[in-house]
Design a protein around this motif. Structure first.
Motif, PDB file in Angstrom:
ATOM      1  N   GLY A   7       7.407  -5.286  -9.047  1.00  0.00           N
ATOM      2  CA  GLY A   7       6.017  -5.542  -8.759  1.00  0.00           C
ATOM      3  C   GLY A   7       5.174  -5.465 -10.013  1.00  0.00           C
ATOM      4  O   GLY A   7       5.683  -5.437 -11.117  1.00  0.00           O
ATOM      5  N   PRO A   8       3.842  -5.448  -9.801  1.00  0.00           N
ATOM      6  CA  PRO A   8       3.212  -5.254  -8.495  1.00  0.00           C
ATOM      7  C   PRO A   8       3.087  -6.541  -7.692  1.00  0.00           C
ATOM      8  O   PRO A   8       3.002  -7.635  -8.247  1.00  0.00           O
ATOM      9  N   ILE A   9       3.066  -6.377  -6.375  1.00  0.00           N
ATOM     10  CA  ILE A   9       2.692  -7.435  -5.454  1.00  0.00           C
ATOM     11  C   ILE A   9       1.509  -6.926  -4.659  1.00  0.00           C
ATOM     12  O   ILE A   9       1.264  -5.718  -4.576  1.00  0.00           O
ATOM     13  N   THR A  10       0.741  -7.834  -4.084  1.00  0.00           N
ATOM     14  CA  THR A  10      -0.492  -7.438  -3.408  1.00  0.00           C
ATOM     15  C   THR A  10      -0.376  -7.619  -1.897  1.00  0.00           C
ATOM     16  O   THR A  10       0.313  -8.509  -1.402  1.00  0.00           O
ATOM     17  N   TYR A  38      -4.675  -4.179  -2.076  1.00  0.00           N
ATOM     18  CA  TYR A  38      -4.050  -3.156  -2.900  1.00  0.00           C
ATOM     19  C   TYR A  38      -2.748  -3.672  -3.494  1.00  0.00           C
ATOM     20  O   TYR A  38      -2.120  -4.588  -2.970  1.00  0.00           O
ATOM     21  N   GLU A  39      -2.340  -3.069  -4.597  1.00  0.00           N
ATOM     22  CA  GLU A  39      -1.101  -3.434  -5.266  1.00  0.00           C
ATOM     23  C   GLU A  39       0.006  -2.468  -4.860  1.00  0.00           C
ATOM     24  O   GLU A  39      -0.254  -1.304  -4.517  1.00  0.00           O
ATOM     25  N   ARG A  44      -1.902   4.348  -1.800  1.00  0.00           N
ATOM     26  CA  ARG A  44      -2.591   3.209  -2.406  1.00  0.00           C
ATOM     27  C   ARG A  44      -3.105   3.545  -3.793  1.00  0.00           C
ATOM     28  O   ARG A  44      -3.192   2.675  -4.653  1.00  0.00           O
ATOM     29  N   LYS A  46       0.063   3.443  -5.789  1.00  0.00           N
ATOM     30  CA  LYS A  46       0.616   2.090  -5.650  1.00  0.00           C
ATOM     31  C   LYS A  46       2.120   2.081  -5.382  1.00  0.00           C
ATOM     32  O   LYS A  46       2.826   1.168  -5.800  1.00  0.00           O
TER      33      LYS A  46
END
Length: 252
Positions: free
Chosen positions: A154-157, A167-168, A229, A232
């Motif tokens: 990641g990150p993915i959202t 959020y990531e 969150r 992450k």
């Protein structure tokens, strides 16, 4: 029948050892139950959620299915309404429950099947289980493909309670888990986004009257993880992380 024998012996044991105390619990919550959460978990026989998180009579609503999937609002119609949407209405609208939890787990057989089918989710045929997973797990597959494009970590959202609340997520940055378990974690987060798609929840989500959370249970070591969150990522629930997770779950 050995299976039936075990079930019936369990009832007999309940009658002699559990029922007296249980009746007292029933009396206390009969007229005014106040469950604190709606929990969506997998139907895996190893995932006895109430026992694992030490909840009792009247503490929460539980919906279990293959893969802890919550169909997106766009699949809702008179001909295809599912228990999951009804449970959200019953719990959050009628019951005014504030917390909704999706609980995934490692070594999930349903996620293993969806992972194996990930290249054919657009092929609209298969067994009942395959059809369930393809129809309601396609977004998980798409999100996992996003993860692979950014190196598998990641990150993915994801969308949280509202479209503006993004959020990531980093998935298993320590690389502790198998690919299918990483896939399961992505799926757990995706289900929160699916919950947020329901229009009947919109006002409560906007006003902070309903909060969405992701738990993940590692069957191999018996530890629970919760998605933070702020950090992450999924972090293990321990005495050291408890205060952070309570704060994180209420503040975002």
């Amino acid at each position: 029948m050995p299976g039936l024998d075990k079930l019936l012996r369990g009832i007999l044991q309940y009658r002699t050892k559990v029922k007296p105390d249980m009746l007292e619990h029933f009396k206390r919550v009969k007229d005014n139950p106040q469950p604190k959460a709606v929990m969506f978990s997998c139907m895996d026989s190893r995932l006895i959620v109430t026992r694992l998180i030490q909840q009792d009579v009247g503490d929460m609503f539980i919906v279990r299915n293959a893969g802890n999937l919550i169909p997106n609002n766009d699949s809702l119609s008179f001909d295809s309404v599912t228990t999951e949407a009804g449970a959200l209405e019953l719990g959050c609208i009628i019951g005014n429950i504030r917390h909704v939890v999706v609980c995934g787990h490692s070594d999930c057989k349903a996620m293993g099947m969806l992972f194996a089918l990930r290249d054919t989710v657009q092929v609209h045929q298969g067994t009942p289980l395959q059809t369930w997973l393809k129809r309601h797990g396609a977004r998980t597959v798409a999100k996992y493909q996003e993860l692979l494009k950014v190196g598998g970590v990641g990150p993915i959202t994801f969308q949280a309670e509202t479209p503006s609340n993004i959020y990531e997520a980093f998935i298993d940055p320590e690389n502790r888990f198998a690919d299918v378990d990483k896939f399961s974690q992505v799926n757990t987060l995706q289900q929160m986004q699916n919950i947020a798609s329901y229009s009947f929840l919109r006002d409560k989500l906007i006003n902070g009257e309903v909060r969405l959370h992701a738990f993940w249970f590692d069957i191999y070591d018996g530890d629970f993880h919760m998605f933070s969150r702020e950090r992450k990522r999924f972090i293990e629930v321990t005495e050291d992380t408890y205060s952070h997770l309570v704060s994180d779950g209420d503040s975002h």
